[in-house]
Motif scaffolding. Structure first.
Motif, PDB file in Angstrom:
ATOM      1  N   UNK A 230      85.102 -42.933  49.124  1.00 38.82           N
ATOM      2  CA  UNK A 230      85.405 -42.661  47.520  1.00 38.82           C
ATOM      3  C   UNK A 230      84.175 -42.086  47.074  1.00 38.82           C
ATOM      4  N   UNK A 231      84.542 -40.674  46.405  1.00 37.43           N
ATOM      5  CA  UNK A 231      83.235 -40.194  45.974  1.00 37.43           C
ATOM      6  C   UNK A 231      82.411 -40.780  45.006  1.00 37.43           C
ATOM      7  N   UNK A 232      83.006 -41.665  44.175  1.00 39.49           N
ATOM      8  CA  UNK A 232      82.410 -42.577  43.322  1.00 39.49           C
ATOM      9  C   UNK A 232      81.224 -43.521  43.943  1.00 39.49           C
ATOM     10  N   UNK A 233      81.905 -44.299  44.975  1.00 35.48           N
ATOM     11  CA  UNK A 233      80.746 -44.878  45.798  1.00 35.48           C
ATOM     12  C   UNK A 233      79.542 -44.047  46.209  1.00 35.48           C
ATOM     13  N   UNK A 234      79.854 -42.996  46.951  1.00 43.59           N
ATOM     14  CA  UNK A 234      78.806 -42.171  47.331  1.00 43.59           C
ATOM     15  C   UNK A 234      77.874 -41.616  46.178  1.00 43.59           C
ATOM     16  N   UNK A 235      78.539 -41.339  45.015  1.00 45.49           N
ATOM     17  CA  UNK A 235      77.541 -41.020  43.831  1.00 45.49           C
ATOM     18  C   UNK A 235      76.829 -42.172  43.443  1.00 45.49           C
ATOM     19  N   UNK A 236      77.569 -43.291  43.712  1.00 46.50           N
ATOM     20  CA  UNK A 236      76.406 -44.786  43.099  1.00 46.50           C
ATOM     21  C   UNK A 236      75.416 -44.837  43.853  1.00 46.50           C
ATOM     22  N   UNK A 237      75.566 -44.463  45.309  1.00 49.09           N
ATOM     23  CA  UNK A 237      74.534 -44.792  46.431  1.00 49.09           C
ATOM     24  C   UNK A 237      73.562 -43.611  46.085  1.00 49.09           C
ATOM     25  N   UNK A 238      73.956 -42.407  45.594  1.00 48.94           N
ATOM     26  CA  UNK A 238      72.739 -41.455  45.394  1.00 48.94           C
ATOM     27  C   UNK A 238      72.109 -42.038  44.167  1.00 48.94           C
ATOM     28  N   UNK A 239      72.596 -42.423  43.182  1.00 49.27           N
ATOM     29  CA  UNK A 239      72.098 -43.072  41.868  1.00 49.27           C
ATOM     30  C   UNK A 239      71.093 -44.192  42.329  1.00 49.27           C
ATOM     31  N   UNK A 240      71.666 -44.990  43.175  1.00 50.32           N
ATOM     32  CA  UNK A 240      70.820 -46.122  43.615  1.00 50.32           C
ATOM     33  C   UNK A 240      69.494 -45.450  44.338  1.00 50.32           C
ATOM     34  N   UNK A 241      69.473 -44.630  45.022  1.00 47.25           N
ATOM     35  CA  UNK A 241      68.129 -43.885  45.454  1.00 47.25           C
ATOM     36  C   UNK A 241      67.292 -43.074  44.789  1.00 47.25           C
ATOM     37  N   UNK A 242      68.210 -42.509  43.765  1.00 49.31           N
ATOM     38  CA  UNK A 242      67.236 -41.730  42.891  1.00 49.31           C
ATOM     39  C   UNK A 242      66.462 -42.458  41.947  1.00 49.31           C
ATOM     40  N   UNK A 243      67.197 -43.627  41.542  1.00 48.42           N
ATOM     41  CA  UNK A 243      66.544 -44.592  40.510  1.00 48.42           C
ATOM     42  C   UNK A 243      65.780 -45.430  41.009  1.00 48.42           C
ATOM     43  N   UNK A 244      65.834 -45.723  42.310  1.00 43.71           N
ATOM     44  CA  UNK A 244      64.938 -46.958  43.064  1.00 43.71           C
ATOM     45  C   UNK A 244      65.556 -48.161  42.626  1.00 43.71           C
ATOM     46  N   UNK A 245      66.690 -48.412  42.248  1.00 45.72           N
ATOM     47  CA  UNK A 245      67.571 -49.485  41.783  1.00 45.72           C
ATOM     48  C   UNK A 245      67.364 -50.519  42.866  1.00 45.72           C
ATOM     49  N   UNK A 246      67.674 -50.424  44.174  1.00 44.09           N
ATOM     50  CA  UNK A 246      67.452 -51.341  45.198  1.00 44.09           C
ATOM     51  C   UNK A 246      65.971 -51.246  45.955  1.00 44.09           C
ATOM     52  N   UNK A 247      65.218 -50.594  45.465  1.00 38.69           N
ATOM     53  CA  UNK A 247      63.826 -50.420  46.198  1.00 38.69           C
ATOM     54  C   UNK A 247      63.122 -49.529  45.610  1.00 38.69           C
TER      55      UNK A 247
END
Length: 88
Positions: A19-36
């Motif tokens: 799902x493009x939305x899941x992949x988008x959220x993964x990009x956001x997590x990496x871009x913002x450092x949400x999970x590290x």
């Protein structure tokens, strides 16, 4: 916290049907450092894949991030995205 990576076994079955939305959220997590730590190479990779899957928002953020990346970082992100698309 564990980072959200598509290579994890939990996401191995996503492949071409991701799902493009899941992949988008993964990009956001990496871009913002949400999970590290912030990882713009990984963020670009996931935004690129999400954009290929149809997310206009991902395409816009991919372009924005690309402006801040070195040529080497951008090349790595593109290689990583191409490799993921080939494997899935």
């Amino acid at each position: 916290m564990a980072r959200l990576e598509i290579e994890n076994a939990d996401f191995a079955g996503l492949g071409a049907n991701a799902n493009a939305d899941i992949l988008f959220e993964m990009g956001l997590a990496c871009a913002t450092g949400r999970d590290g730590e912030t990882d713009l190479v990984a963020a670009h990779k996931w935004f690129n894949i999400a954009a290929i899957k149809g997310s206009a928002r991902a395409g816009a953020l991919r372009a924005e991030i690309a402006e801040t990346m070195s040529k080497a970082e951008l090349a790595k992100a593109l290689r990583d995205a191409r490799e993921w698309m080939t494997r899935h």
